[in-house]
Design a protein around this motif. Structure first.
Motif, PDB file in Angstrom:
ATOM      1  N   ARG A 257       0.843  -1.192   0.000  1.00 57.28           N
ATOM      2  CA  ARG A 257       0.000   0.000   0.000  1.00 57.28           C
ATOM      3  C   ARG A 257       0.879   1.242   0.000  1.00 57.28           C
ATOM      4  O   ARG A 257       1.874   1.323   0.720  1.00 57.28           O
ATOM      5  N   HIS A 258       0.488   2.218  -0.830  1.00 56.14           N
ATOM      6  CA  HIS A 258       1.126   3.531  -0.812  1.00 56.14           C
ATOM      7  C   HIS A 258       0.005   4.557  -0.884  1.00 56.14           C
ATOM      8  O   HIS A 258      -0.708   4.638  -1.889  1.00 56.14           O
ATOM      9  N   GLY A 259      -0.186   5.311   0.196  1.00 55.70           N
ATOM     10  CA  GLY A 259      -1.302   6.239   0.236  1.00 55.70           C
ATOM     11  C   GLY A 259      -2.617   5.483   0.184  1.00 55.70           C
ATOM     12  O   GLY A 259      -2.852   4.556   0.959  1.00 55.70           O
ATOM     13  N   ASP A 260      -3.472   5.860  -0.741  1.00 53.35           N
ATOM     14  CA  ASP A 260      -4.775   5.191  -0.857  1.00 53.35           C
ATOM     15  C   ASP A 260      -4.817   4.199  -2.001  1.00 53.35           C
ATOM     16  O   ASP A 260      -5.880   3.810  -2.469  1.00 53.35           O
ATOM     17  N   ILE A 261      -3.627   3.770  -2.432  1.00 54.17           N
ATOM     18  CA  ILE A 261      -3.517   2.810  -3.543  1.00 54.17           C
ATOM     19  C   ILE A 261      -2.890   1.515  -3.043  1.00 54.17           C
ATOM     20  O   ILE A 261      -1.955   1.524  -2.246  1.00 54.17           O
ATOM     21  N   VAL A 262      -3.417   0.387  -3.520  1.00 51.64           N
ATOM     22  CA  VAL A 262      -2.842  -0.921  -3.247  1.00 51.64           C
ATOM     23  C   VAL A 262      -2.383  -1.530  -4.569  1.00 51.64           C
ATOM     24  O   VAL A 262      -3.135  -1.532  -5.551  1.00 51.64           O
ATOM     25  N   ALA A 263      -1.153  -2.011  -4.591  1.00 52.36           N
ATOM     26  CA  ALA A 263      -0.620  -2.699  -5.768  1.00 52.36           C
ATOM     27  C   ALA A 263      -0.389  -4.157  -5.414  1.00 52.36           C
ATOM     28  O   ALA A 263       0.156  -4.462  -4.353  1.00 52.36           O
TER      29      ALA A 263
ATOM     30  N   PRO B 147     -13.981  -2.899  -6.857  1.00 56.41           N
ATOM     31  CA  PRO B 147     -13.556  -2.801  -8.257  1.00 56.41           C
ATOM     32  C   PRO B 147     -12.103  -2.361  -8.372  1.00 56.41           C
ATOM     33  O   PRO B 147     -11.599  -1.600  -7.538  1.00 56.41           O
ATOM     34  N   PRO B 148     -11.402  -2.827  -9.397  1.00 54.04           N
ATOM     35  CA  PRO B 148     -10.021  -2.393  -9.606  1.00 54.04           C
ATOM     36  C   PRO B 148      -9.995  -0.943 -10.081  1.00 54.04           C
ATOM     37  O   PRO B 148     -10.999  -0.406 -10.556  1.00 54.04           O
ATOM     38  N   LEU B 149      -8.838  -0.315  -9.946  1.00 55.25           N
ATOM     39  CA  LEU B 149      -8.678   1.026 -10.484  1.00 55.25           C
ATOM     40  C   LEU B 149      -8.565   0.956 -12.000  1.00 55.25           C
ATOM     41  O   LEU B 149      -8.040  -0.018 -12.552  1.00 55.25           O
ATOM     42  N   ALA B 150      -9.049   1.963 -12.654  1.00 54.57           N
ATOM     43  CA  ALA B 150      -9.030   2.000 -14.119  1.00 54.57           C
ATOM     44  C   ALA B 150      -7.639   2.400 -14.600  1.00 54.57           C
ATOM     45  O   ALA B 150      -7.437   3.458 -15.204  1.00 54.57           O
ATOM     46  N   ILE B 151      -6.674   1.549 -14.297  1.00 59.05           N
ATOM     47  CA  ILE B 151      -5.279   1.778 -14.649  1.00 59.05           C
ATOM     48  C   ILE B 151      -4.782   0.528 -15.358  1.00 59.05           C
ATOM     49  O   ILE B 151      -5.018  -0.588 -14.881  1.00 59.05           O
ATOM     50  N   PRO B 152      -4.142   0.670 -16.503  1.00 60.39           N
ATOM     51  CA  PRO B 152      -3.674  -0.528 -17.212  1.00 60.39           C
ATOM     52  C   PRO B 152      -2.787  -1.387 -16.330  1.00 60.39           C
ATOM     53  O   PRO B 152      -1.986  -0.887 -15.537  1.00 60.39           O
ATOM     54  N   GLY B 153      -2.968  -2.687 -16.440  1.00 55.58           N
ATOM     55  CA  GLY B 153      -2.148  -3.609 -15.674  1.00 55.58           C
ATOM     56  C   GLY B 153      -0.686  -3.488 -16.062  1.00 55.58           C
ATOM     57  O   GLY B 153      -0.333  -3.037 -17.154  1.00 55.58           O
TER      58      GLY B 153
ATOM     59  N   SER C 171      -1.674  -5.558 -10.548  1.00 57.28           N
ATOM     60  CA  SER C 171      -2.944  -4.838 -10.654  1.00 57.28           C
ATOM     61  C   SER C 171      -3.033  -3.811  -9.530  1.00 57.28           C
ATOM     62  O   SER C 171      -2.320  -3.909  -8.523  1.00 57.28           O
ATOM     63  N   PHE C 172      -3.909  -2.817  -9.707  1.00 56.30           N
ATOM     64  CA  PHE C 172      -4.020  -1.711  -8.761  1.00 56.30           C
ATOM     65  C   PHE C 172      -5.458  -1.585  -8.263  1.00 56.30           C
ATOM     66  O   PHE C 172      -6.409  -1.707  -9.036  1.00 56.30           O
ATOM     67  N   TRP C 173      -5.587  -1.302  -6.946  1.00 54.89           N
ATOM     68  CA  TRP C 173      -6.884  -1.297  -6.288  1.00 54.89           C
ATOM     69  C   TRP C 173      -6.945  -0.161  -5.285  1.00 54.89           C
ATOM     70  O   TRP C 173      -5.919   0.236  -4.731  1.00 54.89           O
TER      71      TRP C 173
END
Length: 316
Positions: free
Chosen positions: A42-48, A78-84, A93-95
């Protein structure tokens, strides 16, 4: 997990959080999980998440697309709308980050919410989903756990686990197709697979789509059922979980009456899986089995001792 992979995954998460920014003054990434089958930071509000090295890329893409589909809104995060991305040959993937269940507050565990989410997941029409939707990986994970136990070497507790494993039907050992595999299932349900939506007062959602797919819905009830049968889950919690699932129209068990004819095989398979992993981990850590792990091994002993007419898959 190597430091290189963790550093790369942390950098990927940071890059998503600070797209376009030249510097970052916030705290560094936090490792949420670091296992052979997946690493999460986790970094900030993003999970990779770096998925398992052997993950089928096409199936993973479908599973992620299913989580993003409107039919699963309010059920799956739902996943983030960011290309894998890819990192050292592993899909990433990003969440959005969500608040997990507090392991220090067992009385507040969201058993009813988990059951309701499962029932809604199981009732999702599959024809409209991106596809082809792969098979749920529950039995495969059970078979991998047994293989991991065997690879770890001899152990005095392995015999009852092997005995229970041998009683299971071929489909529960991932040696044959799962019957009636037409329901959308999570594949690896436990309380660690729930988070609160990342908004104030957000609802609980299911996470982790790596094992999502078509299967027998009883598998998703199997872990709490196995814990209850082994004496590890409070009867009240099991009753509340099962009651909430039934109240929400879940198809895995009859609406009333005895649920165990529908649950027995999957619950016994999850008991074997849990015991096999416990043995493998105890050998890797050069320690004795703890009381909880021993309880699951003893449950395998009881399964192995069942008369043939009561074994999973036997004609009733």
């Amino acid at each position: 997990m190597t430091t290189t992979v963790l550093e790369g995954l942390s950098a990927s998460a940071r890059g998503v959080v600070h797209r376009g920014a030249k510097s970052c003054d916030c705290a560094g990434a936090t490792v949420l999980a670091d296992r052979h089958d997946g690493t999460v930071v986790r970094h900030g509000d993003i999970v990779a998440k770096a998925h398992a090295p052997d993950a089928d890329r096409s199936e993973l893409a479908v599973r992620t697309a299913v989580a993003a589909h409107p039919a699963l809104a309010g059920i799956l995060l739902p996943p983030l709308a960011i290309p894998g991305a890819e990192l050292h040959g592993r899909a990433v993937s990003f969440w959005p980050h969500g608040t997990p269940v507090d392991p220090e507050a067992p009385d507040e565990a969201p058993w009813e919410q988990a059951a309701t989410l499962l029932a809604r997941l199981h009732r999702t029409p599959t024809a409209q989903l991106p596809g082809p939707v792969p098979q749920m990986r529950g039995p495969v994970k059970a078979a991998l756990a047994v293989a991991r136990m065997r690879k770890a070497g001899p152990h005095p507790a392995a015999a009852p686990v092997e005995g229970a494993w041998s009683t299971l039907p071929a489909w529960a050992r991932a040696e044959a197709p799962m019957p009636h595999a037409t329901t959308l299932c999570h594949g690896d349900l436990h309380l660690g697979q729930l988070v609160r939506h990342p908004t104030p007062g957000g609802a609980w959602l299911l996470i982790d789509v790596d094992d999502l797919g078509l299967g027998a819905p009883a598998w998703d009830l199997a872990r709490p059922a196995a814990w209850y049968a082994a004496g590890l889950l409070d009867p009240d919690a099991w009753t509340r979980f099962l009651g909430a699932y039934r109240a929400a129209g879940g198809p895995a068990v009859p609406a009333d009456g005895d649920p165990w004819p529908a649950l027995d095989t999957a619950a016994q398979a999850l008991t074997v899986q849990t015991a096999a992993l416990a043995i493998a981990k105890s050998r890797a850590e050069s320690r004795e089995l703890d009381d909880v792990e021993l309880a699951v091994v003893h449950a395998c002993d009881r399964i192995a001792a069942l008369p043939p007419q009561l074994a999973p898959g036997a004609p009733k």
